[in-house]
Design a protein around this motif. Structure first.
Motif, PDB file in Angstrom:
ATOM      1  N   ARG A 177       7.456 -52.209  17.387  1.00  0.00           N
ATOM      2  CA  ARG A 177       6.111 -52.278  16.826  1.00  0.00           C
ATOM      3  C   ARG A 177       5.938 -51.213  15.745  1.00  0.00           C
ATOM      4  N   ILE A 178       5.333 -51.626  14.645  1.00  0.00           N
ATOM      5  CA  ILE A 178       5.107 -50.724  13.520  1.00  0.00           C
ATOM      6  C   ILE A 178       3.673 -50.230  13.604  1.00  0.00           C
ATOM      7  N   ASP A 179       3.523 -49.008  14.099  1.00  0.00           N
ATOM      8  CA  ASP A 179       2.199 -48.412  14.274  1.00  0.00           C
ATOM      9  C   ASP A 179       2.078 -47.160  13.406  1.00  0.00           C
ATOM     10  N   ALA A 180       1.045 -46.389  13.650  1.00  0.00           N
ATOM     11  CA  ALA A 180       0.807 -45.200  12.833  1.00  0.00           C
ATOM     12  C   ALA A 180       1.963 -44.213  12.931  1.00  0.00           C
ATOM     13  N   ASP A 181       2.552 -44.063  14.119  1.00  0.00           N
ATOM     14  CA  ASP A 181       3.682 -43.142  14.278  1.00  0.00           C
ATOM     15  C   ASP A 181       4.874 -43.600  13.453  1.00  0.00           C
ATOM     16  N   TRP A 191       3.265 -57.447  16.174  1.00  0.00           N
ATOM     17  CA  TRP A 191       4.236 -56.350  16.041  1.00  0.00           C
ATOM     18  C   TRP A 191       3.896 -55.377  14.917  1.00  0.00           C
ATOM     19  N   ILE A 192       2.819 -55.658  14.172  1.00  0.00           N
ATOM     20  CA  ILE A 192       2.368 -54.657  13.203  1.00  0.00           C
ATOM     21  C   ILE A 192       0.951 -54.228  13.559  1.00  0.00           C
ATOM     22  N   ASP A 193       0.712 -52.943  13.463  1.00  0.00           N
ATOM     23  CA  ASP A 193      -0.548 -52.334  13.846  1.00  0.00           C
ATOM     24  C   ASP A 193      -1.533 -52.381  12.673  1.00  0.00           C
ATOM     25  N   ASP A 194      -2.806 -52.188  12.988  1.00  0.00           N
ATOM     26  CA  ASP A 194      -3.817 -52.125  11.929  1.00  0.00           C
ATOM     27  C   ASP A 194      -3.521 -51.020  10.923  1.00  0.00           C
ATOM     28  N   ALA A 195      -2.748 -50.020  11.356  1.00  0.00           N
ATOM     29  CA  ALA A 195      -2.409 -48.916  10.448  1.00  0.00           C
ATOM     30  C   ALA A 195      -1.678 -49.423   9.208  1.00  0.00           C
ATOM     31  N   VAL A 196      -0.906 -50.499   9.353  1.00  0.00           N
ATOM     32  CA  VAL A 196      -0.198 -51.069   8.198  1.00  0.00           C
ATOM     33  C   VAL A 196      -1.198 -51.582   7.176  1.00  0.00           C
ATOM     34  N   HIS A 236      -4.300 -59.723   6.206  1.00  0.00           N
ATOM     35  CA  HIS A 236      -4.789 -59.361   7.530  1.00  0.00           C
ATOM     36  C   HIS A 236      -5.704 -60.452   8.092  1.00  0.00           C
TER      37      HIS A 236
END
Length: 337
Positions: free
Chosen positions: A68-72, A93-98, A330
């Motif tokens: 998962r692609i998150d803020a970290d 698998w992608i976070d809102d951070a993207v 999004h």
């Protein structure tokens, strides 16, 4: 362009898929566009061993098995300016951070829709000839059907109901056009005018189910579509009808479907189920009116190269400063798979 001037790209996926996604010729084309090491495939963004590569990465090439692609993960890749996904849906698998960081995202979902649509077309054509049922009978009895047994078979004027004008659903509609089918569509987001442009009649769901010999599911798995085919709606499918599901098992009430199939009133071609896989003692494995496959409709084997080609084509557009052809917004994720 000198190799040192090429943008740095990093793979993030299950490495087992890499050779099929990017066979030698395509990998060479990719490496002519970006500095990318096929031996480096990220499975964990927190792994110190991949830290230097991520810190330098401008493009992340993802696929099935991507963490998962998150803020970290984004903090580990401060130079990242694009995510190119060599797979279908990016939801989950992608976070809102993207999206908050404004990173462009591209997906090969259109390329992955083609083999699913091809599988569906084959299923519809074979179902119209009752090929699945007759195969079981032929194996058991070793006799040809009598002429009177074939009265209800054939694809001339066969009524086909498509649920969902998704990418797969639209591709199925295209593939059905050369045949002598009567095709209906249910999709609450498609207008009558758009349905007419697609060459189909738009129907309410209950009406479509009751009017179709073969029903094929192509709606996304969302809260709105969860168990959309419940016991009441499954009962609307005419006796002898066929349900084709290459979408998601969650769209159908599994207990109600099992009851309908065990009773023999309808048949099914199921590439997806709920749960997935089915329990070992599920009666669906042994039933002659159920054609069950292990989630194979999507890209497999050499079909994966089509997904890799999409990524390379998108990378070429990105480097040229042009708009991505398969960009994901999004807002798209609300009503997509």
């Amino acid at each position: 362009m000198p190799t040192s001037a090429l943008p740095r790209a990093v793979f993030a996926m299950n490495p087992v898929h890499l050779p099929e996604l990017f066979p030698p010729g395509l990998m060479a084309r990719l490496q002519a566009l970006a500095r990318v090491d096929p031996a480096l495939v990220v499975r964990d963004f927190a792994d110190p061993a991949v830290g230097p590569a991520l810190a330098d990465a401008e493009i992340l090439i993802t696929g099935w098995g991507c963490p998962r692609i998150d803020a970290d993960a984004l903090r580990a890749a401060p130079r990242l300016r694009a995510l190119l996904h060599a797979g279908g849906s990016v939801r989950g698998w992608i976070d809102d951070a993207v999206w908050d960081r404004g990173i462009p995202v591209s997906s090969a979902v259109q390329a992955n829709a083609l083999p699913v649509a091809e599988y569906t077309l084959a299923a519809i054509l074979w179902a119209g000839k009752d090929a699945f049922g007759l195969r079981e009978r032929f194996r058991a009895e070793r006799v040809y059907p009598a002429p009177g047994d074939c009265v209800t078979m054939g694809n001339l004027g066969r009524r086909v109901g498509i649920i969902g004008a998704s990418r797969v659903g639209r591709r199925v509609l295209e593939l059905l056009r050369p045949f002598d089918f009567s095709v209906g569509l249910f999709d609450p987001y498609v207008s009558d005018a758009e349905a007419a442009a697609l060459g189909v009649v738009r129907l309410p769901l209950d009406e479509l189910l009751a009017a179709s010999d073969i029903v094929s599911l192509h709606a996304p798995d969302t809260p709105e579509t969860y168990r959309m085919l419940d016991r009441r709606r499954l009962a609307l499918i005419p006796d002898g009808g066929v349900l084709v599901n290459t979408s998601r098992g969650a769209l159908v009430d599994p207990e109600a479907l099992t009851d309908e199939l065990v009773g023999g009133r309808i048949s099914a071609v199921l590439d997806v189920t709920e749960p997935e896989p089915l329990p070992a003692d599920s009666p669906l494995y042994q039933m002659p009116n159920v054609f069950l496959t292990p989630h194979i409709a999507g890209s497999l084997g050499n079909e994966l190269e089509r997904l890799g080609r999409t990524v390379v084509d998108e990378l070429s557009l990105l480097i040229a400063g042009r708009e991505l052809e398969h960009a994901v917004r999004h807002t798209d994720l609300v009503n997509s798979a």
